[in-house]
Design an enzyme around this catalytic site. Structure first.
Site, PDB file in Angstrom:
ATOM      1  N   HIS A  37      15.581   7.887   8.536  1.00 19.51           N
ATOM      2  CA  HIS A  37      14.389   8.694   8.285  1.00 19.51           C
ATOM      3  C   HIS A  37      13.822   9.225   9.605  1.00 19.51           C
ATOM      4  O   HIS A  37      12.994   8.582  10.240  1.00 19.51           O
ATOM      5  CB  HIS A  37      13.353   7.842   7.558  1.00 19.51           C
ATOM      6  CG  HIS A  37      13.858   7.287   6.261  1.00 19.51           C
ATOM      7  ND1 HIS A  37      13.625   7.894   5.050  1.00 19.51           N
ATOM      8  CD2 HIS A  37      14.617   6.200   5.991  1.00 19.51           C
ATOM      9  CE1 HIS A  37      14.214   7.203   4.084  1.00 19.51           C
ATOM     10  NE2 HIS A  37      14.812   6.161   4.615  1.00 19.51           N
ATOM     11  N   HIS A 268      12.491  14.283   5.905  1.00 15.12           N
ATOM     12  CA  HIS A 268      12.123  12.885   5.680  1.00 15.12           C
ATOM     13  C   HIS A 268      13.294  11.951   5.938  1.00 15.12           C
ATOM     14  O   HIS A 268      13.149  10.917   6.568  1.00 15.12           O
ATOM     15  CB  HIS A 268      11.584  12.712   4.260  1.00 15.12           C
ATOM     16  CG  HIS A 268      10.796  11.460   4.086  1.00 15.12           C
ATOM     17  ND1 HIS A 268      11.377  10.225   3.966  1.00 15.12           N
ATOM     18  CD2 HIS A 268       9.458  11.254   4.028  1.00 15.12           C
ATOM     19  CE1 HIS A 268      10.432   9.310   3.829  1.00 15.12           C
ATOM     20  NE2 HIS A 268       9.273   9.898   3.866  1.00 15.12           N
ATOM     21  N   GLU A 416      -6.370  -9.587  -3.976  1.00 13.72           N
ATOM     22  CA  GLU A 416      -5.280 -10.555  -3.808  1.00 13.72           C
ATOM     23  C   GLU A 416      -4.171  -9.986  -2.922  1.00 13.72           C
ATOM     24  O   GLU A 416      -3.573 -10.709  -2.116  1.00 13.72           O
ATOM     25  CB  GLU A 416      -4.681 -10.931  -5.172  1.00 13.72           C
ATOM     26  CG  GLU A 416      -5.638 -11.625  -6.140  1.00 13.72           C
ATOM     27  CD  GLU A 416      -6.503 -10.644  -6.914  1.00 13.72           C
ATOM     28  OE1 GLU A 416      -6.316  -9.410  -6.759  1.00 13.72           O
ATOM     29  OE2 GLU A 416      -7.385 -11.096  -7.665  1.00 13.72           O
ATOM     30  N   HIS A 478      -4.896 -14.808 -18.378  1.00 17.31           N
ATOM     31  CA  HIS A 478      -5.178 -15.702 -17.256  1.00 17.31           C
ATOM     32  C   HIS A 478      -4.253 -16.920 -17.230  1.00 17.31           C
ATOM     33  O   HIS A 478      -4.381 -17.752 -16.334  1.00 17.31           O
ATOM     34  CB  HIS A 478      -6.623 -16.190 -17.321  1.00 17.31           C
ATOM     35  CG  HIS A 478      -7.640 -15.140 -16.964  1.00 17.31           C
ATOM     36  ND1 HIS A 478      -7.647 -13.887 -17.533  1.00 17.31           N
ATOM     37  CD2 HIS A 478      -8.687 -15.144 -16.100  1.00 17.31           C
ATOM     38  CE1 HIS A 478      -8.649 -13.176 -17.033  1.00 17.31           C
ATOM     39  NE2 HIS A 478      -9.281 -13.921 -16.158  1.00 17.31           N
TER      40      HIS A 478
END
Lengths: 668, 668
Positions: A37, A268, A416, A478
């Site tokens: 790249h 790219h 998280e 959960h």
């Protein structure tokens, strides 16, 4: 004599030539590999040149100097940029032959930068957005370490280069928000604002104003032409002065220099044509063949690589003058050695817990953290807005914040994913063992960062509580079912599921001693404290005979976590029924699998023994221990909302129900 | 006679009383369950009252009316709000007894809203931020469906209620950015701006300006007092008129009404004291005992629940007047039935692929999508900026954008997580089978949304390409090792790993027919087309004998994906060595496990047969098929950067190396 018409004495021309070296090396590496790249390295060559030759504090001869500035290439596919820089600056670990081996098997110059392949690579990057949050973690580590050891010893910046893709990933927002909330002033993000991703122009998928976005979170922001050396220098200078984290949007042309591809998604990835290289040679007045850098230019780069020598020497003198105990502690921390009294402290803790009333294993985290606070200042961490639920907020730790840089409890917010990546960054920085807690189920949000913990083998500790359907009323969203199996399949990750408070302390000890990523799977509900001896850390073996059968074994019940006490109850029923039954605790598969085969057979029992796995979650993988003829008491569907005991019973997790399954099987 | 002093004739008092009903029901539900999250329902009661009684287009007697407005409670822990609303509005599926059973085992009123438990729940929510992106998916579906069937038939809003936690999760940023880029004008987000999360005040972990953040992405934004009925009404009115997606920051007091807890994290979860209820009764002039709603107030709510009856009736008339074929197609789409000619179209495709040169299985996606475009307009999808790499961008599909609402290819941007959640939202809306592609490795970013696809059992198709270490040069960050095992452990998810182009088409067919979440694991590298027959969809059995041994079987090689052709080569070596060897293709464990045991034994071979699993990824779980005495050729470490064939060989994936392992074992 001193003529401004000489190209290499004009400072801009000098920088331009140095940047050209990056562009040509990139083109040549991608050409030799016929893949890779190049767009980002060629686009950011000018910014990188200014950063490395004017600002970045480093000494190429000592890539692990603790007080170096950190440079993170979050857009890891742009690895030729980093490899060029390391080579040009004269890092020992890399020479031009390595560049020629770019993307070849077992080369140091892997497709994406990998920390274990090449000194000077600060972090393994590639999955977009991760490096940004890793940089945030490094800046956190720098701040806490400076607060502890003094900012004469610890005083460096973290520079992170991100692309459009990094900023589209959600983790970047978590990183942005966390960084400005905590005013990580020494974090500087260089945004390769080229408006192109693999699939085309970014207008295909985004129309955000990135400057406004960062401003909304409270960052210091600037927008510059990423090919204007003066503008780059001015912006980095401003950024370093800002009391806030700083983002510089560098407007660049992807693949700059390639007349055939620049400014388009074609730049790219993929190699360039010979004519394209020829055109670029003309453009930058470059005469050299592949991989050859003119001496003047290489000398200028090598000078950049030694620019930090005086700083490092003066730091070394400072370090030599430290109190020996302080220097020793700093070394221990940076090497990542456990304190000598870790085991004795935790043994003492286990002693106090013997005979406790039923207690959730999550409580062990709090007890361990509070016990270790005085002797393990490297333990920093927190939770994703579940400090009290996960029991990861020790009362003895003050809270890290912009006002309190020495706080060891970090409120990560409901983030998280960034939590995990920040933990990775802090571990990479050195000096810390980060931990982070959330419900086991929600560690799925962080899964890709956990994968990178595992890939880099970093000493970070994940605490996943509320570890089964016994979450109860909060219901299937959960209640983890498949998480433990899925994490067991991840290489390097040490998954522990302790069966009681004592085992939980032992697993914490192992998680700390093993210096590799660990996941501690903890119960929400209270569990009987069933262990009676604390002299040996039995969990170290991964699995062990918790209770032997009364006579020649016919049945082995193998359990983890909350199912250990259930297995003990089941064994009693079976023994009363005349079936000699042993109970095996198996808190860690990885450690058990590493034992000698005779030990494993001793623990699991001979092939005539009926083996029964009891774990209230996905059964996948348990055949390894019970064989095809064994019984797996697991759950291969999602859970239910309801009081924990109702749900547990519903799925057959009672001593009577399991005993019945065993009896039915043996009667067949 | 008409006196403004009568409390219930004043419009504000009327709304206030209706909101009080929500607050008391919430308090009573949480009280009866002695657990739950009342803070959000009590804080957002006023906003919800205005929305449901003045704006939301719905008819409580027909919860699945296709043109209803969608209401998504992203902050799913606030389920008492939704349950109160559904009960008060008179949904048939819920009565006051259900409210009393809140959070009890097998009740309809689960801890978090679950679509399969209660009509009127539009989406299973709980994990924060997901519902936001689900709402975006619903708005996408509405727009595409309107473009197809006309906006007289399809014309509804999607309202999403989000909390601080939802906005901290990274997925929210991906949703924000995608929604405004595509100008989803009928998406309205109501932000419960109460500045409190479980761990305390949001000032602990964030200091973003949310209005500025949404503005940076191009949203229409407003900021109001969430307890001012007029302001709420005005803001929703404005939002509906905006040509952009709209966010209303509703400044609320968490737990409003509880004098003991309101405004604090204590209101987030847990029951209230008797005195607190008594105080709230006084405050809102409420006389009733638990769960009792005064008749006037209940009547007002029931009137809100029937407010949409005329709209629904007029829609039904419109529908009755449609061309029968159009009505039939609309019904088919909303019911989620496959077109009748699905199998014949794909059989024809298989026929054309027979005898193809070696081709990557990822190519099958493109061929299937292009084949099905004319007959399955419900197939919408795209990729997370890897359209060409994943082969999920059919040339026949135009690109969805603000200007082109009928586009079927969706450029999701570098946003795997939101992609998955948007797919879930579109599937929930009805009328579509969404697919989304990225590298298998990066599906980890989306894991939690994939879990929700599985939990809701939605017909969505994930295409994970570049499925092994054969990714090659991009290296271990891009090479999946543990992903397939980890997804196999997820309940409900149909994981397919086809072995060649023909099997890949068959797996696509099954993924579409099974109407449950599917993961198609596709190779980057070309694979020989080894299947010779196309009449039967053998993959339907999960596993089958691909090639029987020449005589009584001694060895069964069991392979998936790219290892199928490797197994065939290995079998040839072993047969030449005098070992009768069968090859089994096992593209889908779930389907195979569901077969009769005699079929499974027929396929795998008797217990005397040596069974060898060949899969270039985590070995976890393979003991199920090979037993404890079998051989598992897998990879239990991370990969390496290098050309694919080098890496494959390095890990022992050559016919010779595997044949040697088999021979060695049999000689022992």
């Amino acid at each position: 004599m001193h003529s401004s018409s000489l190209p290499h004495t004009n400072p801009t021309n000098k920088l331009q030539d140095m940047a050209s070296a990056i562009r040509f090396l990139t083109m040549d590496m991608v050409g030799a590999a016929n893949s890779g790249h190049p767009g980002m390295p060629m686009g950011m060559a000018d910014v990188a040149t200014v950063l490395f030759s004017r600002f970045l504090k480093f000494d190429a001869s000592d890539p692990t100097w603790p007080d170096r500035d950190r440079f993170v290439l979050s857009a890891g596919h742009g690895s030729p940029l980093l490899y060029s820089l390391l080579y040009l600056c004269g890092y020992n670990d890399i020479d031009v032959e390595d560049l020629k081996q770019f993307r070849k098997f077992s080369s140091r110059t892997a497709g994406h930068p990998e920390i274990d392949q090449l000194a000077g690579v600060e972090v393994t990057t590639g999955p977009l957005g991760q490096g940004f949050a890793n940089g945030v973690g490094m800046a956190v580590a720098e701040r806490i370490l400076a607060a502890e050891f003094g900012d004469d010893l610890v005083d460096h910046y973290t520079y992170v280069m991100v692309g459009d893709g990094c900023l589209m990933e959600g983790i970047s927002q978590e990183a942005i928000s966390f960084a400005s909330h905590n005013q990580l002033s020494k974090l500087i993000v260089l945004f390769d604002d080229n408006s192109v991703t693999i699939d085309g122009n970014t207008s295909l998928s985004t129309s955000e104003n990135q400057i406004d976005r960062f401003n909304a979170a409270g960052w210091h922001t600037q927008e510059i032409d990423g090919h204007d050396f003066e503008a780059i220098e001015g912006a980095i200078r401003n950024a370093r002065l800002s009391p806030r984290p700083s983002m510089i949007a560098c407007k660049t042309v992807i693949g700059k220099g390639s007349t055939e591809k620049q400014g388009t998604a074609a730049a790219h990835h993929g190699a360039f044509s010979a004519s394209d290289r020829a055109n670029m040679q003309q453009l930058y007045n470059w005469q050299e063949l592949e991989f050859i850098i003119p001496k003047t230019i290489l000398d200028n780069w090598r000078a950049a690589g030694t620019r930090g020598v005086p700083q490092r020497k003066s730091w070394k003198r400072l370090f030599a003058d430290l109190q020996p105990s302080k220097a020793q502690e700093f070394d221990r921390r940076m090497m990542g050695a456990c304190p000598e009294n870790l085991s004795s402290a935790l043994s003492a803790l286990k002693q106090t817990l013997l005979g406790s009333p039923p207690t959730a294993t999550r409580v062990a985290s709090l007890k361990v953290l509070e016990t270790l606070q005085p002797i393990m200042p490297e333990l920093i961490g927190g939770s994703a807005d579940l400090g009290s639920s996960t029991q990861t907020h020790p009362s003895t730790a003050s809270t890290f914040s912009r006002e309190n840089p020495s706080g060891r409890y970090i409120p990560f917010g409901v983030r998280e994913h960034a939590m995990a990546a920040i933990m990775n960054g802090a571990a990479l920085h050195g000096g810390f063992v980060p931990y982070g807690g959330t419900f086991l189920c929600f560690l799925d949000y962080a899964r890709h960062s956990i994968r990178l913990s595992a890939l880099m083998n970093l000493p970070v500790i994940y605490v996943g509580t509320h570890d089964s359907i016994c979450v109860g009323e909060d219901g299937p969203t959960h209640q983890p079912v498949e998480q433990v199996a899925s994490f067991r399949s991840m290489p390097n990750l040490n998954v522990f599921r302790p069966g009681d408070l004592i085992e939980a302390v032992e697993c914490w000890e192992l998680a700390l001693q093993e210096r590799r990523p660990a996941l501690l799977v903890m119960s929400r509900q209270a569990l009987p404290v069933v262990r009676r001896d604390v002299e040996t850390n039995w969990c170290k073996l991964g699995g062990y005979v918790f209770k032997e059968a009364s006579s020649a074994r016919q049945v082995t019940l193998i359990a983890t976590g909350s199912e250990l006490s259930l297995a003990l109850g089941t064994a009693t029923i079976l023994e009363n029924d005349g079936l000699p039954t042993a109970v095996v605790s198996l808190p860690n598969w990885r450690l058990f699998d590493a034992q000698r085969s005779d030990y494993k057979e001793f623990v699991l029992g001979s092939s005539e023994t009926l083996k029964v796995a009891i774990e209230a979650m996905s059964p996948i993988g348990w055949e390894r221990y019970v064989g095809r003829d064994g019984i797996i008491c697991g759950i291969d569907q999602f859970g239910h909302s309801g009081p924990a005991s109702d749900v547990y019973t519903h799925f057959g997790f009672t001593d009577k129900a399991i005993a019945q399954r065993v009896q039915d099987r043996l009667k067949r």
